[in-house]
Design a protein around this motif. Structure first.
Motif, PDB file in Angstrom:
ATOM      1  N   LEU A  88      -7.022  -2.017  -0.336  1.00  0.00           N
ATOM      2  CA  LEU A  88      -5.592  -2.312  -0.351  1.00  0.00           C
ATOM      3  C   LEU A  88      -4.847  -1.447   0.669  1.00  0.00           C
ATOM      4  O   LEU A  88      -3.902  -1.912   1.308  1.00  0.00           O
ATOM      5  CB  LEU A  88      -5.027  -2.085  -1.757  1.00  0.00           C
ATOM      6  N   LEU A 125      -8.291  -9.536   0.176  1.00  0.00           N
ATOM      7  CA  LEU A 125      -7.179  -9.091  -0.662  1.00  0.00           C
ATOM      8  C   LEU A 125      -7.289  -9.669  -2.068  1.00  0.00           C
ATOM      9  O   LEU A 125      -7.030  -8.970  -3.063  1.00  0.00           O
ATOM     10  CB  LEU A 125      -5.854  -9.502  -0.016  1.00  0.00           C
ATOM     11  N   GLU A 173      -7.800  -7.599  -5.660  1.00  0.00           N
ATOM     12  CA  GLU A 173      -6.806  -7.770  -6.718  1.00  0.00           C
ATOM     13  C   GLU A 173      -7.422  -8.341  -7.989  1.00  0.00           C
ATOM     14  O   GLU A 173      -7.079  -7.920  -9.100  1.00  0.00           O
ATOM     15  CB  GLU A 173      -5.688  -8.698  -6.226  1.00  0.00           C
ATOM     16  N   HIS A 178      -5.251  -2.985   4.028  1.00  0.00           N
ATOM     17  CA  HIS A 178      -4.366  -4.133   4.202  1.00  0.00           C
ATOM     18  C   HIS A 178      -2.929  -3.695   4.456  1.00  0.00           C
ATOM     19  O   HIS A 178      -2.225  -4.319   5.274  1.00  0.00           O
ATOM     20  CB  HIS A 178      -4.431  -5.028   2.961  1.00  0.00           C
TER      21      HIS A 178
END
Length: 341
Positions: A120, A225, A229, A123
């Protein structure tokens, strides 16, 4: 202290406020401690339920406290806010966290692993570089327009900036500024390419990410992503719960037995929602080459709805498909279209 069954922690940068209560929600102790004192306290305390808000540092703290044998739960901050009584302070916040966690219908956030947090962070850095590159491009376009030079929209034409500067007479100081902006643009582009290569390398070793890549319209950025998640997907009861968690379902304002559905709720992670909508639009741009039930459904929707509405609806469908692939450990298979069948 042995009667304590639940502990709420109001997290801070240097100080942490702790509220402990028994099984009948009666306060047993309230204390303030540093980060080191807090970890030493939980290392010797008997196993119980520890609740925190899902904010900065919460996932790291959840892993540390969970290693001591405690049950750690994270709550979204906006679910805690209604339980804050009267004036707000750190001890009241810790008590409100315990009160919110004791509700039987409360929804919790699954603590992230180190690898998920690292991905994360990658990103977020890429997203920041992309924003900086867009700002740099807009600056160059604006400065050139001030001197009567108009370039097509987009950052691809910025690569031709040296030839543009050679063709038009501009003040030497302004040319120096453009050269600095162009060098900064190239630096940002290199950084973005390096991060994307790193994401693709990590995705190649992730079986969940490889399964998500089989979804039509989903690329490496979105797949990695979603993988970070979703995890194993068990924290969501069904596919619609995941779609709702990223804000891709209608927002309700119903009363008196009359249902009133508004636009999408836009809750949850904005970046995931943005990427899923972009995946839907990419799928719609190549709809004439697509086949299967999703393609047939999209064509039927476009015949009676605006393309933006269809894009959000298709993004919600892609989110539900992603949850199904992760939770059921399978890959996406393009079913035969209805017309072909």
């Amino acid at each position: 202290m042995q009667s304590v069954t639940m502990i709420g922690i109001d997290l801070g940068k240097h100080s942490f406020h702790v509220h402990g209560q028994d099984r009948v929600a009666k306060a047993v102790f309230c204390k303030k401690s540093s980060r080191k004192q807090l970890l030493e306290f939980f290392a010797t305390f008997h196993p119980c339920t520890v609740v925190m808000e899902a904010c900065a540092g919460a996932h790291w703290m959840a892993r540390k406290i969970g290693a001591f044998g405690h049950i750690v739960k994270l709550i979204s901050p906006h679910f805690v806010r209604p339980f804050v009584k009267s004036n707000k302070n750190d001890f009241v916040d810790a008590e409100a966290i315990c009160e919110a966690a004791s509700r039987p219908s409360m929804r919790f956030v699954t603590p992230k692993t180190e690898s998920q947090q690292t991905l994360l962070a990658l990103h977020r850095v890429r997203q920041a570089f992309v924003r900086d590159r867009v700002r740099t491009t807009n600056q160059m376009h604006g400065f050139l327009l001030e001197f009567g030079i108009s370039l097509p929209v987009g950052h691809a034409v910025v690569k031709r900036l040296p030839s543009v500067l050679a063709e038009h007479p501009l003040p030497p100081r302004l040319v120096t500024i453009f050269e600095q902006l162009h060098a900064h643009f190239k630096y940002l582009s290199e950084q973005i390419r390096d991060i994307e290569k790193e994401i693709e390398r990590q995705l190649a070793d992730d079986p969940i990410g490889q399964r998500l890549l089989t979804i039509p319209g989903v690329g490496p950025i979105t797949a990695s992503l979603l993988a970070s998640e979703l995890g194993d997907g068990k924290q969501y009861r069904c596919s619609r719960d995941f779609s709702a968690s990223v804000g891709l379902v209608p927002r309700q304002y119903s009363t008196g037995g009359k249902s009133n559905l508004l636009g999408i709720s836009k809750r949850g992670d904005k970046n995931i929602r943005h990427l899923l909508v972009q995946c839907a639009r990419a799928f719609m741009l190549r709809l004439d080459k697509q086949h299967g039930r999703i393609a047939d459904w999209t064509r039927a929707m476009l015949a009676r709805r605006h393309s933006s509405v269809v894009a959000c609806a298709l993004a919600s469908k892609l989110a539900r498909v992603a949850w199904a692939l992760v939770s059921h450990d399978t890959v996406f298979e393009r079913q035969a279209s209805v017309a072909a069948a």
